[in-house]
Design a protein around this motif. Structure first.
Motif, mmCIF file in Angstrom:
data_model
loop_
_atom_site.group_PDB
_atom_site.id
_atom_site.type_symbol
_atom_site.label_atom_id
_atom_site.label_comp_id
_atom_site.label_asym_id
_atom_site.label_seq_id
_atom_site.Cartn_x
_atom_site.Cartn_y
_atom_site.Cartn_z
ATOM 1 N N TYR A 31 32.020 50.434 35.755
ATOM 2 C CA TYR A 31 33.316 49.828 35.464
ATOM 3 C C TYR A 31 33.287 49.045 34.149
ATOM 4 O O TYR A 31 34.166 49.182 33.308
ATOM 5 N N LEU A 37 36.994 53.211 37.825
ATOM 6 C CA LEU A 37 36.852 52.665 39.181
ATOM 7 C C LEU A 37 36.133 53.688 40.050
ATOM 8 O O LEU A 37 36.739 54.654 40.507
ATOM 9 N N GLY A 97 46.801 51.569 33.087
ATOM 10 C CA GLY A 97 47.193 51.912 34.450
ATOM 11 C C GLY A 97 46.895 53.362 34.766
ATOM 12 O O GLY A 97 46.387 53.694 35.829
ATOM 13 N N ASP A 100 43.133 53.782 35.252
ATOM 14 C CA ASP A 100 42.751 53.304 36.586
ATOM 15 C C ASP A 100 43.067 54.367 37.627
ATOM 16 O O ASP A 100 42.233 54.719 38.457
ATOM 17 N N LEU A 104 40.481 56.658 39.767
ATOM 18 C CA LEU A 104 40.514 56.585 41.232
ATOM 19 C C LEU A 104 40.563 57.987 41.834
ATOM 20 O O LEU A 104 39.829 58.298 42.772
ATOM 21 N N ILE A 236 33.724 41.818 42.265
ATOM 22 C CA ILE A 236 34.897 40.999 41.945
ATOM 23 C C ILE A 236 34.549 39.529 42.124
ATOM 24 O O ILE A 236 34.949 38.673 41.326
ATOM 25 N N LEU A 240 34.377 41.049 37.360
ATOM 26 C CA LEU A 240 34.226 42.457 36.971
ATOM 27 C C LEU A 240 33.553 42.563 35.618
ATOM 28 O O LEU A 240 33.963 41.920 34.667
ATOM 29 N N LEU A 281 40.037 36.643 45.740
ATOM 30 C CA LEU A 281 40.906 37.322 44.765
ATOM 31 C C LEU A 281 42.197 36.556 44.551
ATOM 32 O O LEU A 281 42.731 36.536 43.453
ATOM 33 N N PRO A 285 40.775 35.149 40.895
ATOM 34 C CA PRO A 285 40.592 36.578 40.637
ATOM 35 C C PRO A 285 39.588 36.870 39.531
ATOM 36 O O PRO A 285 39.066 37.977 39.450
ATOM 37 N N GLY B 107 46.088 45.646 37.396
ATOM 38 C CA GLY B 107 45.015 46.621 37.189
ATOM 39 C C GLY B 107 44.087 46.727 38.383
ATOM 40 O O GLY B 107 44.529 46.713 39.521
ATOM 41 N N PRO B 108 42.784 46.823 38.106
ATOM 42 C CA PRO B 108 41.821 47.053 39.182
ATOM 43 C C PRO B 108 41.826 45.917 40.210
ATOM 44 O O PRO B 108 41.513 46.143 41.374
ATOM 45 N N TYR B 109 42.190 44.716 39.778
ATOM 46 C CA TYR B 109 42.218 43.603 40.732
ATOM 47 C C TYR B 109 43.256 43.841 41.810
ATOM 48 O O TYR B 109 43.010 43.626 42.987
ATOM 49 N N VAL B 111 44.464 46.780 42.696
ATOM 50 C CA VAL B 111 44.013 47.938 43.480
ATOM 51 C C VAL B 111 43.062 47.479 44.584
ATOM 52 O O VAL B 111 43.237 47.802 45.760
#
Lengths: 296, 308
Positions: A31, A37, A97, A100, A104, A236, A240, A281, A285, B107-109, B111
């Motif tokens: 990542y 991801l 976006g 991502d 995925l 996380i 990240l 988070l 975050p 973003g990835p957070y 998700v």
């Protein structure tokens, strides 16, 4: 809380933590460098475990040799996938976006391919082998040899990874690339070579963790998703792309989880894990160690 | 304009076809249609939040599971329509409560946060059920397949029309502007927080009701399959493979996968899954903007020589 005084508890917590740290570092590398991801990360652990199982059952090769074979195999898989696939995926990212989402989907595709190939090859029933199953005792700690070896190897690997990223030129290059891709290529780093290296190391660490897990737990084709989710929780928490943060939070998380399970019981384990994750988070975050804010 | 008209006619034909489908076929094929419409409803509602705002939700199964759970809990004591509506309302409420803090991260957070929330919901349900001494709930006397079929058809249609109209409204433009440049949109006076929250709530209602219908079809509630994260991933895959930008894209994706699964899944479950995985991987490299984007590119290329 007398559990905190038992060596048994610390051995279990350290083992879980060290494995989390290894798995999470692999995820963090992929990542952090490429912004992909990797939801198939847990499947790589599964692949490593099946390699150890089939080498032992089929050829009588001991799991200590499988440590090398499993790591090399998943690292090679990573290299092939990077050269054949990830390079293309990286080019589809017109905006963050879309990248991502595309990453995925690609990794979701890879994960279901790996799961079902494993299910075809080994059936869905759990597989395990008996190799290091004698019980060793030190003072008040009783531990199977398999767990002890896994613990030693995992801790050694964690230390090696830390030293590598602290002191080697390549390790510094990877960290610099994670910090700023543009700056890294301006000062003349070969970005693609570092991507390739990060994928190999990341996938290889997952394979290594898989061989270690197989020494004391059974292997199933669909064991990957919970591992993936836990690894995401860990990275996380650590921020990240923050490699040291991920290692530390892997260890912390392993200890917390082992402790939590001992207190609330195994049935609430998942509620505890995901509860902690969601709270972190929502509150922080950027991770426990991150300074940069990701909240708008 | 021409293209829009053609798409509308094609979708209209599809829904008319689904309307007469049970009369033309047997019970097995009717249940295939039921599953297809389930995926249409789920992907369309997902698009309203994730396709338009770019906030990818990997947790939509939480609403689906919640709806199923509420129907199972109210079974025998509440009228069915009331528990279905309660499932939808509860999903919207949860989306509002959860969305307020979680839509701050992008973003990835986002998700991973939605994935974490749906897993939290799953294991909470598992623990509540096991501490209540339940290993699963049987739903006796559920409505017939035909009744459920038409209820699902209505939901799929509502979901499609909703996504289609939102995309073409001023509100939809606001959502798209959030995807393209959230700070910019905010500066220009788009109430981004309110818009995102509303989109999250709207896109949660339909999965809440869909879950209720599906659990009546299976006649059995168990937390693990009803909250399976694979359902969320499948929604994302269908919508993105179709092209997430607009309502027809995800529709295409849902049909594609539903037919593929019907053709192969029963005989070769593992081979089917391997094929699905391969298709996902290939699609992203060949058509990164989805089937709908690919078709748009084709039709533009074919028209270009005539016009120029």
């Amino acid at each position: 809380v007398e559990i905190l005084q038992s060596g048994q508890f610390y051995a279990a917590a350290l083992l879980t933590g060290a494995l989390y740290a290894l798995v999470a570092t692999g995820l963090n590398l992929v990542y952090g460098t490429m912004r992909l991801l990797n939801v198939a990360h847990g499947e790589l652990v599964m692949v490593g475990a099946y390699i150890a199982y089939s080498l032992f059952i089929g050829l009588g090769v001991g799991p200590l040799w499988s440590l090398f074979v499993g790591t090399a195999f998943t690292a090679g898989l990573g290299a092939l996938l990077y050269l054949g696939l990830f390079q293309r995926v990286l080019r589809t990212g017109s905006d963050a976006g879309r990248l991502d989402a595309n990453s995925l989907i690609v990794f979701f595709g890879i994960s279901i391919i790996l799961q079902n190939v494993a299910a075809l090859a080994f059936s869905a029933s759990p597989r395990s082998y008996a190799y290091f199953d004698q019980i060793l005792s030190f003072a008040d700690v009783s531990i199977t040899a398999g767990r002890l070896i896994a613990l030693v190897v995992a801790l050694t690997s964690v230390v090696a990874v830390v030293l590598f990223f602290r002191f080697s030129t390549l390790g510094l290059a990877v960290r610099a690339l994670i910090q700023s891709r543009d700056a890294a290529s301006i000062v003349g780093m070969d970005v693609h070579r570092i991507y390739l290296f990060s994928v190999c190391l990341g996938f290889g660490l997952a394979g290594l963790a898989g061989v270690l897990v197989s020494m004391y737990e059974s292997t199933q084709p669909f064991m990957g998703l919970p591992i993936t989710i836990t690894a995401f929780v860990v990275i996380i928490m650590g921020g990240l792309g923050n490699l040291t943060g991920g290692l530390v939070s892997g260890l912390v998380f392993g200890v917390l989880e082992t402790f939590g399970v001992a207190v609330v019981g195994p049935s609430l384990r998942s509620v505890l894990v995901y509860g902690v994750f969601v709270v972190i988070l929502l509150v922080r975050p950027q991770g426990l160690f991150g300074g940069r804010s990701v909240v708008k | 304009m021409m293209r829009n008209r053609a798409v509308e006619i094609a979708v209209g034909c599809l829904f008319v076809g689904l309307l007469v489908w049970p009369a033309l076929t047997n019970a097995y094929l009717t249940s295939v249609g039921f599953t297809l419409m389930m995926w249409i409803a789920l992907t369309q509602s997902w698009t309203i939040l994730s396709g338009m705002t770019g906030y990818l939700s990997l947790g939509h199964v939480a609403f689906y599971g919640l709806g199923a759970y509420i129907v199972a809990l109210g079974w025998g004591s509440l009228p069915i329509w009331l528990s279905l509506a309660a499932g939808g309302a509860a999903s919207a409420l949860v989306a509002l409560i959860v969305g307020f803090p979680s839509l701050r991260v992008r973003g990835p957070y986002f998700v991973m946060l939605t994935l974490g929330l749906s897993e939290l919901a799953k294991y909470s349900a598992v623990n509540i059920e096991s501490s209540a001494g339940q290993t699963g709930r049987l739903l006796f006397g559920a409505p017939s397949l035909i009744t459920l079929y038409y209820a699902m058809l209505a939901l799929a249609l509502i979901a499609f029309v909703l996504a289609y109209c939102v995309r073409r409204s001023k509100y939809g433009l606001g959502l798209l502007s959030i995807r393209e440049d959230e700070e910019g949109a905010q500066t220009l006076g788009v109430p981004t927080v309110r818009y995102k929250l509303a989109a999250f709530a709207v896109s949660a209602v339909i999965p809440g009701i869909v879950g209720g219908l599906v659990v009546m079809r299976t006649g059995y509630f168990e937390p693990l399959p009803q909250f399976d994260p694979l359902i969320s991933l499948t929604i994302v895959a269908m919508a993105m493979i179709g092209g997430n930008d607009d309502a027809p894209g995800p529709l295409l994706g849902a049909i594609f996968f539903a037919i593929l699964s019907e053709l192969l899944w029963a005989q070769f479950p593992q081979l089917y899954m391997i094929l699905v995985g391969a298709i996902l991987v290939v699609m992203v490299t060949v058509a990164p903007d989805g089937l709908a984007g690919r078709m748009r590119a084709w039709s533009q290329r074919r028209r270009a020589p005539e016009g120029g």
